[in-house]
Motif scaffolding. Structure first.
Motif, PDB file in Angstrom:
ATOM      1  N   PHE A 199      -5.533 -36.608  44.579  1.00  0.00           N
ATOM      2  CA  PHE A 199      -6.981 -36.793  44.714  1.00  0.00           C
ATOM      3  C   PHE A 199      -7.678 -35.478  45.056  1.00  0.00           C
ATOM      4  O   PHE A 199      -8.897 -35.399  45.088  1.00  0.00           O
ATOM      5  N   ASP A 200      -6.875 -34.445  45.354  1.00  0.00           N
ATOM      6  CA  ASP A 200      -7.440 -33.105  45.536  1.00  0.00           C
ATOM      7  C   ASP A 200      -6.332 -32.089  45.281  1.00  0.00           C
ATOM      8  O   ASP A 200      -5.204 -32.473  44.915  1.00  0.00           O
ATOM      9  N   LEU A 201      -6.648 -30.806  45.445  1.00  0.00           N
ATOM     10  CA  LEU A 201      -5.631 -29.774  45.201  1.00  0.00           C
ATOM     11  C   LEU A 201      -5.137 -29.165  46.513  1.00  0.00           C
ATOM     12  O   LEU A 201      -4.291 -28.282  46.510  1.00  0.00           O
ATOM     13  N   TYR A 234     -10.545 -43.284  42.669  1.00  0.00           N
ATOM     14  CA  TYR A 234     -11.129 -44.544  42.226  1.00  0.00           C
ATOM     15  C   TYR A 234     -12.496 -44.682  42.880  1.00  0.00           C
ATOM     16  O   TYR A 234     -12.720 -45.502  43.751  1.00  0.00           O
ATOM     17  N   ASP A 235     -13.419 -43.808  42.451  1.00  0.00           N
ATOM     18  CA  ASP A 235     -14.776 -43.752  42.986  1.00  0.00           C
ATOM     19  C   ASP A 235     -15.641 -44.688  42.141  1.00  0.00           C
ATOM     20  O   ASP A 235     -15.210 -45.125  41.071  1.00  0.00           O
ATOM     21  N   GLU A 236     -16.838 -45.029  42.591  1.00  0.00           N
ATOM     22  CA  GLU A 236     -17.738 -45.868  41.801  1.00  0.00           C
ATOM     23  C   GLU A 236     -18.479 -44.964  40.807  1.00  0.00           C
ATOM     24  O   GLU A 236     -19.319 -44.166  41.213  1.00  0.00           O
ATOM     25  N   ALA A 248     -23.852 -40.994  37.879  1.00  0.00           N
ATOM     26  CA  ALA A 248     -24.123 -39.592  37.545  1.00  0.00           C
ATOM     27  C   ALA A 248     -23.421 -38.668  38.544  1.00  0.00           C
ATOM     28  O   ALA A 248     -23.585 -38.820  39.753  1.00  0.00           O
ATOM     29  N   GLY A 249     -22.625 -37.747  38.044  1.00  0.00           N
ATOM     30  CA  GLY A 249     -21.955 -36.768  38.907  1.00  0.00           C
ATOM     31  C   GLY A 249     -20.758 -37.307  39.666  1.00  0.00           C
ATOM     32  O   GLY A 249     -20.163 -36.608  40.493  1.00  0.00           O
ATOM     33  N   ARG A 250     -20.406 -38.573  39.431  1.00  0.00           N
ATOM     34  CA  ARG A 250     -19.283 -39.164  40.143  1.00  0.00           C
ATOM     35  C   ARG A 250     -18.335 -39.784  39.113  1.00  0.00           C
ATOM     36  O   ARG A 250     -18.713 -40.731  38.421  1.00  0.00           O
ATOM     37  N   TRP A 270     -12.470 -32.391  37.545  1.00  0.00           N
ATOM     38  CA  TRP A 270     -11.737 -31.144  37.773  1.00  0.00           C
ATOM     39  C   TRP A 270     -12.244 -30.483  39.036  1.00  0.00           C
ATOM     40  O   TRP A 270     -13.436 -30.479  39.307  1.00  0.00           O
ATOM     41  N   GLN A 271     -11.319 -29.933  39.765  1.00  0.00           N
ATOM     42  CA  GLN A 271     -11.707 -29.116  40.910  1.00  0.00           C
ATOM     43  C   GLN A 271     -11.213 -27.692  40.679  1.00  0.00           C
ATOM     44  O   GLN A 271     -10.195 -27.470  40.012  1.00  0.00           O
ATOM     45  N   ALA A 272     -11.941 -26.742  41.219  1.00  0.00           N
ATOM     46  CA  ALA A 272     -11.540 -25.332  41.168  1.00  0.00           C
ATOM     47  C   ALA A 272     -11.538 -24.852  42.615  1.00  0.00           C
ATOM     48  O   ALA A 272     -12.579 -24.812  43.258  1.00  0.00           O
ATOM     49  N   TYR A 278      -8.448 -34.105  57.090  1.00  0.00           N
ATOM     50  CA  TYR A 278      -7.558 -33.020  57.532  1.00  0.00           C
ATOM     51  C   TYR A 278      -8.278 -31.795  58.092  1.00  0.00           C
ATOM     52  O   TYR A 278      -7.634 -30.863  58.566  1.00  0.00           O
ATOM     53  N   TYR A 279      -9.619 -31.764  58.041  1.00  0.00           N
ATOM     54  CA  TYR A 279     -10.325 -30.574  58.550  1.00  0.00           C
ATOM     55  C   TYR A 279     -10.241 -30.473  60.074  1.00  0.00           C
ATOM     56  O   TYR A 279     -10.330 -31.465  60.780  1.00  0.00           O
ATOM     57  N   THR A 280     -10.077 -29.227  60.554  1.00  0.00           N
ATOM     58  CA  THR A 280      -9.907 -29.025  62.002  1.00  0.00           C
ATOM     59  C   THR A 280     -10.884 -28.009  62.595  1.00  0.00           C
ATOM     60  O   THR A 280     -10.902 -27.818  63.806  1.00  0.00           O
ATOM     61  N   SER A 314     -23.244 -32.597  46.152  1.00  0.00           N
ATOM     62  CA  SER A 314     -22.642 -31.300  46.472  1.00  0.00           C
ATOM     63  C   SER A 314     -21.822 -30.788  45.294  1.00  0.00           C
ATOM     64  O   SER A 314     -21.136 -31.559  44.617  1.00  0.00           O
ATOM     65  N   ILE A 315     -21.902 -29.485  45.058  1.00  0.00           N
ATOM     66  CA  ILE A 315     -21.105 -28.904  43.970  1.00  0.00           C
ATOM     67  C   ILE A 315     -19.814 -28.309  44.512  1.00  0.00           C
ATOM     68  O   ILE A 315     -18.936 -27.933  43.749  1.00  0.00           O
ATOM     69  N   GLY A 316     -19.715 -28.218  45.823  1.00  0.00           N
ATOM     70  CA  GLY A 316     -18.478 -27.687  46.388  1.00  0.00           C
ATOM     71  C   GLY A 316     -18.415 -27.966  47.871  1.00  0.00           C
ATOM     72  O   GLY A 316     -19.445 -28.170  48.524  1.00  0.00           O
ATOM     73  N   ILE A 340     -11.921 -23.773  49.827  1.00  0.00           N
ATOM     74  CA  ILE A 340     -13.082 -24.478  49.275  1.00  0.00           C
ATOM     75  C   ILE A 340     -12.762 -25.005  47.889  1.00  0.00           C
ATOM     76  O   ILE A 340     -11.899 -24.461  47.197  1.00  0.00           O
ATOM     77  N   SER A 341     -13.452 -26.072  47.524  1.00  0.00           N
ATOM     78  CA  SER A 341     -13.207 -26.718  46.251  1.00  0.00           C
ATOM     79  C   SER A 341     -14.529 -26.918  45.518  1.00  0.00           C
ATOM     80  O   SER A 341     -15.457 -27.514  46.073  1.00  0.00           O
ATOM     81  N   PHE A 342     -14.627 -26.394  44.299  1.00  0.00           N
ATOM     82  CA  PHE A 342     -15.807 -26.658  43.477  1.00  0.00           C
ATOM     83  C   PHE A 342     -15.559 -27.889  42.627  1.00  0.00           C
ATOM     84  O   PHE A 342     -14.450 -28.075  42.116  1.00  0.00           O
ATOM     85  N   GLY A 343     -16.573 -28.716  42.466  1.00  0.00           N
ATOM     86  CA  GLY A 343     -16.503 -29.832  41.526  1.00  0.00           C
ATOM     87  C   GLY A 343     -17.003 -29.339  40.176  1.00  0.00           C
ATOM     88  O   GLY A 343     -18.189 -29.077  40.012  1.00  0.00           O
ATOM     89  N   VAL A 344     -16.068 -29.187  39.231  1.00  0.00           N
ATOM     90  CA  VAL A 344     -16.411 -28.536  37.953  1.00  0.00           C
ATOM     91  C   VAL A 344     -17.455 -29.346  37.161  1.00  0.00           C
ATOM     92  O   VAL A 344     -18.410 -28.788  36.624  1.00  0.00           O
ATOM     93  N   GLU A 345     -17.293 -30.689  37.117  1.00  0.00           N
ATOM     94  CA  GLU A 345     -18.250 -31.514  36.360  1.00  0.00           C
ATOM     95  C   GLU A 345     -19.664 -31.305  36.876  1.00  0.00           C
ATOM     96  O   GLU A 345     -20.610 -31.197  36.120  1.00  0.00           O
ATOM     97  N   ARG A 346     -19.774 -31.274  38.206  1.00  0.00           N
ATOM     98  CA  ARG A 346     -21.128 -31.155  38.774  1.00  0.00           C
ATOM     99  C   ARG A 346     -21.737 -29.805  38.458  1.00  0.00           C
ATOM    100  O   ARG A 346     -22.922 -29.706  38.180  1.00  0.00           O
ATOM    101  N   LEU A 347     -20.919 -28.742  38.504  1.00  0.00           N
ATOM    102  CA  LEU A 347     -21.416 -27.417  38.127  1.00  0.00           C
ATOM    103  C   LEU A 347     -21.902 -27.440  36.684  1.00  0.00           C
ATOM    104  O   LEU A 347     -23.015 -27.020  36.382  1.00  0.00           O
TER     105      LEU A 347
END
Ligand code: AMP
Length: 422
Positions: A80-82, A111-113, A116-118, A123-125, A270-272, A286-288, A310-317
């Motif tokens: 679900f992420d990289l 498995y998001d709803e 637009a943009g979802r 792809w993530q970068a 997982y963010y600390t 958000s684009i990233g 950091i992770s960019f959402g390629v579709e949104r960009l």
């Protein structure tokens, strides 16, 4: 047979769109490499136990994982992420020199709803630095992200920053036992609005006073305001770190893009430490996003290793860049179509070979079509030049180069001359 559609939340990318996507990915990759990040590729699916590890992505994302069993009965899931795969790689390869700076560009599934943009497949970068506990690593990650957006052509964007520990200690200071539930409620602020957050907080067992305090705290949008609310050593420490991240951003010349915002928590658990999120324009998704995850590698069986990314959402960009006409590229990357008229196949193949050798992308007919039909195809595909070879041209060893837009033709002798013309 009925026609099949792509599964819900997934899309096809036909060549014209794919060319635009690739140009965005190429730009991201080149910026990441200029900053010294190296590529890493991991499998599309992982063990279910890894993806669903407690204190990994968290309960919300767990519901969105595409889960399956293989024929051997192994429980698996699509990533679900990289970041989780990166943490697994580090846990398994402690010998990698630190800092380990890697980029990864690839598909992820949730498995998001769909809306637009979802999407359910996107792809993530990502860029991440593993091994540094310093705030200069967080600042570098944010600076790479800013530079990538500027190189892509974005002029206005906003990087909001917060620190999980500030909110965590504030929430604990109110006597709340499970801050994670509070984070989950706050994370819904943008999607669902303030009232929904209040109601979620009440549902999590918080009293009216606690809810009011939290709502007041997440309205903090400046470091000055935040400083006036600091009450514990832990908060002071996290605040000092946020200060140094912001100071480092000044050093990069990017401080105009960055602002503190205590309503930012980010969904993944997982963010600390510092967390960030990037948007272009109010009301847009958000684009990233990203942040520091110092506990994840140890959680997955590795040595305790700090990390941030950091992770960019390629579709949104790409969606935004298309809407803003920032990706006006030619319809095709092919520069020349070598069109033959008559019995000239060897001359066509020879010309194409020489063009390719000179670095010029070209194609020719593979359907035995006459010249008129070939030129119709050239126009339909938007190839800018046709190199017309009739029997006369083949015999004399010359080329007729037609500019398809203007109709202008030039007689040329060598491929070098063609290269100069196009
Ligand atoms: P996250 O991994 O949740 O921190 O998200 C990082 C970035 O991925 C976000 O800023 C979005 O740009 C993008 N993203 C997250 N979910 C989706 C989705 N369902 N469809 C498209 N992009 C997404």
């Amino acid at each position: 047979m009925p026609k099949f559609q792509t599964p819900r939340g997934t899309r096809d990318f036909l060549p014209e769109k794919m060319t635009r996507r690739q140009s965005v990915l190429d730009t991201l990759r080149s910026v990441f490499e200029k900053w010294g990040y190296e590529p890493l590729e991991t499998p599309a699916f992982e063990d279910w136990a890894l993806l669903s590890a407690k204190q990994g992505g968290g309960e919300e994302i767990k519901k969105e994982i595409f889960y399956f069993k293989d024929k051997g009965g192994r429980e698996l899931g699509l990533r679900f992420d990289l970041t989780i795969p990166l943490a697994r790689v580090i846990a398994n390869n402690p010998q990698l020199p630190k800092p380990f700076k890697r980029y990864a560009i690839g598909r992820v599934w949730r498995y998001d709803e769909p809306q637009a943009g979802r999407y359910r497949e996107f792809w993530q970068a990502d860029v991440d630095i593993v091994g540094s506990p310093e705030s200069e690593a967080d600042a570098e990650i944010m600076a790479v992200a800013c530079e990538a957006l500027l190189v892509l052509g974005f002029e206005q964007f906003e990087v909001r920053v917060s620190d999980r520990r500030i909110l965590d200690s504030f929430v604990k200071s109110l006597g709340v036992k499970e801050p994670v539930k509070v984070f989950r409620a706050i994370d819904k602020l943008e999607k669902a609005g303030e009232e929904q957050v209040r109601s979620e907080l009440r549902k999590a067992g918080l009293g009216a006073g606690q809810v009011t305090e939290i709502m007041r705290f997440i309205a903090v949008k400046s470091m000055e305001q935040l400083r006036s609310l600091v009450s514990s050593d832990e908060m002071r420490e996290a605040l000092a770190e946020l200060d140094s991240v912001l100071a480092a951003m000044k050093g990069y010349g990017y401080s105009t893009y960055v602002r503190a915002d205590m309503s930012l928590v980010r969904g993944l658990e997982y963010y600390t430490g510092p967390v960030f999120e990037i948007k272009v324009g109010a009301g847009r998704l958000s684009i990233g996003g990203g942040g520091r995850y110092d506990g994840l590698i140890q959680l997955l069986g590795g040595k305790a290793t700090p990390a941030t990314g950091i992770s960019f959402g390629v579709e949104r960009l790409v969606d935004i860049m298309e809407a803003e006409k920032m990706l006006e590229l030619p319809k095709t990357k092919t520069s020349v179509f070598v069109a033959g008229a008559g019995d000239v196949r060897p001359a066509v193949l020879k010309a194409a070979k020489e063009l390719r050798r000179a670095g010029i992308s070209c194609e020719y007919d593979v359907m035995q079509r006459d010249l008129g039909k070939q030129l119709q195809y050239v126009n339909a595909k938007g190839v800018p030049y046709a190199l017309i070879i009739g029997e006369k041209e083949a015999k004399e060893g010359i080329y007729r180069l037609r500019n398809m837009k203007t109709g202008e033709e030039k007689l040329l002798k060598t491929v070098e001359e063609i290269a100069q013309m196009i």
